[in-house]
Design a protein around this motif. Structure first.
Motif, PDB file in Angstrom:
ATOM      1  N   ILE A  62     -42.287   1.678 -36.109  1.00  0.00           N
ATOM      2  CA  ILE A  62     -41.014   2.327 -35.808  1.00  0.00           C
ATOM      3  C   ILE A  62     -40.936   2.612 -34.310  1.00  0.00           C
ATOM      4  O   ILE A  62     -41.950   2.683 -33.617  1.00  0.00           O
ATOM      5  CB  ILE A  62     -40.833   3.647 -36.579  1.00  0.00           C
ATOM      6  N   GLU A  63     -39.702   2.775 -33.825  1.00  0.00           N
ATOM      7  CA  GLU A  63     -39.499   3.168 -32.437  1.00  0.00           C
ATOM      8  C   GLU A  63     -39.532   4.694 -32.365  1.00  0.00           C
ATOM      9  O   GLU A  63     -38.870   5.377 -33.168  1.00  0.00           O
ATOM     10  CB  GLU A  63     -38.161   2.639 -31.935  1.00  0.00           C
ATOM     11  N   GLY A  64     -40.321   5.229 -31.455  1.00  0.00           N
ATOM     12  CA  GLY A  64     -40.431   6.671 -31.328  1.00  0.00           C
ATOM     13  C   GLY A  64     -41.022   7.048 -29.985  1.00  0.00           C
ATOM     14  O   GLY A  64     -41.602   6.217 -29.281  1.00  0.00           O
ATOM     15  N   ASP A  65     -40.882   8.312 -29.627  1.00  0.00           N
ATOM     16  CA  ASP A  65     -41.270   8.794 -28.304  1.00  0.00           C
ATOM     17  C   ASP A  65     -42.359   9.863 -28.434  1.00  0.00           C
ATOM     18  O   ASP A  65     -42.128  10.934 -29.027  1.00  0.00           O
ATOM     19  CB  ASP A  65     -40.033   9.376 -27.608  1.00  0.00           C
ATOM     20  N   ASP A  92     -40.425  15.742 -33.327  1.00  0.00           N
ATOM     21  CA  ASP A  92     -39.507  14.796 -33.966  1.00  0.00           C
ATOM     22  C   ASP A  92     -40.274  13.739 -34.750  1.00  0.00           C
ATOM     23  O   ASP A  92     -39.867  13.343 -35.847  1.00  0.00           O
ATOM     24  CB  ASP A  92     -38.619  14.123 -32.917  1.00  0.00           C
ATOM     25  N   LEU A  93     -41.389  13.266 -34.184  1.00  0.00           N
ATOM     26  CA  LEU A  93     -42.195  12.272 -34.886  1.00  0.00           C
ATOM     27  C   LEU A  93     -42.751  12.847 -36.187  1.00  0.00           C
ATOM     28  O   LEU A  93     -42.752  12.184 -37.231  1.00  0.00           O
ATOM     29  CB  LEU A  93     -43.349  11.801 -34.000  1.00  0.00           C
ATOM     30  N   LEU A  94     -43.227  14.061 -36.114  1.00  0.00           N
ATOM     31  CA  LEU A  94     -43.885  14.662 -37.279  1.00  0.00           C
ATOM     32  C   LEU A  94     -42.920  14.908 -38.431  1.00  0.00           C
ATOM     33  O   LEU A  94     -43.342  14.956 -39.589  1.00  0.00           O
ATOM     34  CB  LEU A  94     -44.555  15.980 -36.861  1.00  0.00           C
ATOM     35  N   THR A  95     -41.647  15.065 -38.127  1.00  0.00           N
ATOM     36  CA  THR A  95     -40.660  15.320 -39.185  1.00  0.00           C
ATOM     37  C   THR A  95     -39.874  14.062 -39.553  1.00  0.00           C
ATOM     38  O   THR A  95     -39.050  14.106 -40.477  1.00  0.00           O
ATOM     39  CB  THR A  95     -39.676  16.422 -38.751  1.00  0.00           C
ATOM     40  N   VAL A 139     -50.420  16.698 -27.266  1.00  0.00           N
ATOM     41  CA  VAL A 139     -51.600  16.452 -28.103  1.00  0.00           C
ATOM     42  C   VAL A 139     -51.892  17.671 -28.970  1.00  0.00           C
ATOM     43  O   VAL A 139     -52.234  17.537 -30.156  1.00  0.00           O
ATOM     44  CB  VAL A 139     -52.819  16.085 -27.233  1.00  0.00           C
ATOM     45  N   ALA A 140     -51.743  18.865 -28.413  1.00  0.00           N
ATOM     46  CA  ALA A 140     -51.996  20.082 -29.193  1.00  0.00           C
ATOM     47  C   ALA A 140     -51.026  20.200 -30.366  1.00  0.00           C
ATOM     48  O   ALA A 140     -51.415  20.623 -31.463  1.00  0.00           O
ATOM     49  CB  ALA A 140     -51.885  21.305 -28.285  1.00  0.00           C
ATOM     50  N   THR A 141     -49.771  19.812 -30.164  1.00  0.00           N
ATOM     51  CA  THR A 141     -48.788  19.856 -31.249  1.00  0.00           C
ATOM     52  C   THR A 141     -49.198  18.910 -32.378  1.00  0.00           C
ATOM     53  O   THR A 141     -49.134  19.262 -33.568  1.00  0.00           O
ATOM     54  CB  THR A 141     -47.389  19.472 -30.728  1.00  0.00           C
ATOM     55  N   LEU A 142     -49.633  17.720 -32.007  1.00  0.00           N
ATOM     56  CA  LEU A 142     -50.094  16.762 -33.013  1.00  0.00           C
ATOM     57  C   LEU A 142     -51.352  17.269 -33.716  1.00  0.00           C
ATOM     58  O   LEU A 142     -51.466  17.193 -34.945  1.00  0.00           O
ATOM     59  CB  LEU A 142     -50.383  15.410 -32.349  1.00  0.00           C
TER      60      LEU A 142
END
Length: 275
Positions: free
Chosen positions: A129-132, A138-141, A176-179
Motif C-alpha cells: 500500500i501507499e503510505g507515509d 494514520d498507518l496504524l489505523t 519510531v516510539a509511536t510504532l
C-alpha cells in the motif's frame, strides 16, 4: 523529447524527479528506475565509489534479520519504506523460511507500490500500500494495514534504510516510539540507517549532494543519534553495529570493509516491562 513512460510506471509520477526508492534500486542494479534516478545514483557513486556496496550490504542485512525473526517465531511483517522490490524481498525471505508468513509493504513512492502489486499478484499473504512513515498514527489505523497485520500477535517492523530520509523536523524518534508503543510484546524492530560514524567526510559529501543536487535530503546521523531509535527495546546481540557486522553468515555477507561502513543496523525486541 520526453522519455517514454515504462509500462510499470503509474501515470502522474514525475519522471524528471529522482526518488530514493528508485535510486536504491539503481544502486542494486535493478531495472525499475528512471534515467534521472540512474544519473543521481551515478553522481553519488562518483563521490563515494563503494556506495553500491552499501546498498548490497543493507540488502544482506535485511535478509539475515528477517530470517532471524522467523526463527524467533514472528510470522507477520510490516515493512515501511520498502522501496522497489528486488531479489531478496522480505516476503520471499520470510515465506521461504515459513510459508505462513504475512508481509505488508508500505512506501510513499507510487512506483514502488505499483511494482510491488505486480510482484505480489496471487500471493494471498503479501500486499503493498501507499503510505507515509511520517504519519504513523494514520498507518496504524489504516484498514488496509489491519487486514494483514494482527496487532494482538508479535509483529516484525522493518524500518530498513528509511529513517535517514526523515529530517529532524519530521521527529523520526517520535515516529519510531509511536510504532513501538502500538506493537504487542514480543514484536521486533529491524532498523538500518546511513551514518557518519565511520566516514564523516564521505557522509558530508553525500548529504550535501543529496540536498543540493537531487532534492532528496538524506540525513547521515551519528551513532549517538541512531541508537535512541532502540529506546524501550531489548537490543539483540551484537547490538547496533555496522551493516556487514550484524550476524554475517559467510564472507559473502561482507560487502563493505569493516570499519568503513556507511550504515549502522540493529534489531530490538519489545519485552514485558519490568514490574
Amino acid at each position: 523529447m520526453a522519455a517514454k513512460r515504462p509500462s510499470w510506471a503509474p501515470e502522474g509520477v514525475d519522471m524528471e524527479v529522482p526518488s530514493p526508492a528508485r535510486m536504491y534500486d539503481a544502486l542494486l542494479g535493478g531495472s525499475h528506475n528512471f534515467d534521472i534516478d540512474r544519473k543521481a545514483a551515478a553522481n553519488a557513486a562518483g563521490l563515494v565509489p563503494d556506495l553500491p556496496k552499501v546498498a548490497l550490504s543493507n540488502r544482506a542485512f535485511l535478509r539475515r534479520s528477517v530470517r532471524y525473526l522467523v526463527d524467533m517465531g514472528v510470522r507477520q511483517f510490516l515493512d515501511i519504506g520498502s522501496g522497489i522490490p528486488t531479489v531478496g524481498n522480505a516476503h520471499e525471505v520470510a515465506q521461504r523460511a515459513a510459508s505462513d508468513s504475512r508481509v505488508l509493504y508500505v512506501d510513499i513512492d507510487p512506483v514502488a507500490v505499483a511494482h510491488s502489486e505486480v510482484i505480489l499478484a496471487g500471493n494471498e499473504r503479501a500486499s503493498a500500500i501507499e503510505g507515509d512513515l511520517r504519519s504513523p498514527a494514520d498507518l496504524l489505523t489504516d484498514v488496509r494495514v489491519r487486514n494483514i497485520i494482527d496487532f494482538d500477535k508479535p509483529v516484525g517492523v522493518l524500518l530498513v534504510a528509511v529513517l535517514h530520509l526523515l529530517a529532524d523536523a519530521d521527529r523520526p524518534h517520535e515516529v519510531v516510539a509511536t510504532l513501538r508503543d502500538a506493537m504487542p510484546e514480543g514484536s521486533y524492530f529491524v532498523i538500518s540507517h546511513l551514518s557518519s560514524a565511520s566516514r564523516p567526510d564521505d557522509a558530508a559529501q553525500l548529504g550535501e549532494q543529496a540536498r543540493n543536487k537531487t532534492g532528496v535530503p538524506i540525513i547521515f546521523r551519528t551513532r549517538e543519534e541512531i541508537t535512541p531509535f532502540f529506546d524501550g527495546l531489548t537490543v539483540i546481540d551484537p547490538g547496533v553495529v555496522e551493516l556487514p557486522l550484524w550476524r554475517p553468515e559467510s564472507e559473502a555477507d561482507i560487502d563493505e570493509e569493516p570499519g568503513r561502513s556507511l550504515g549502522l543496523a540493529g534489531v530490538g525486541r519489545k519485552d514485558t516491562p519490568a514490574s
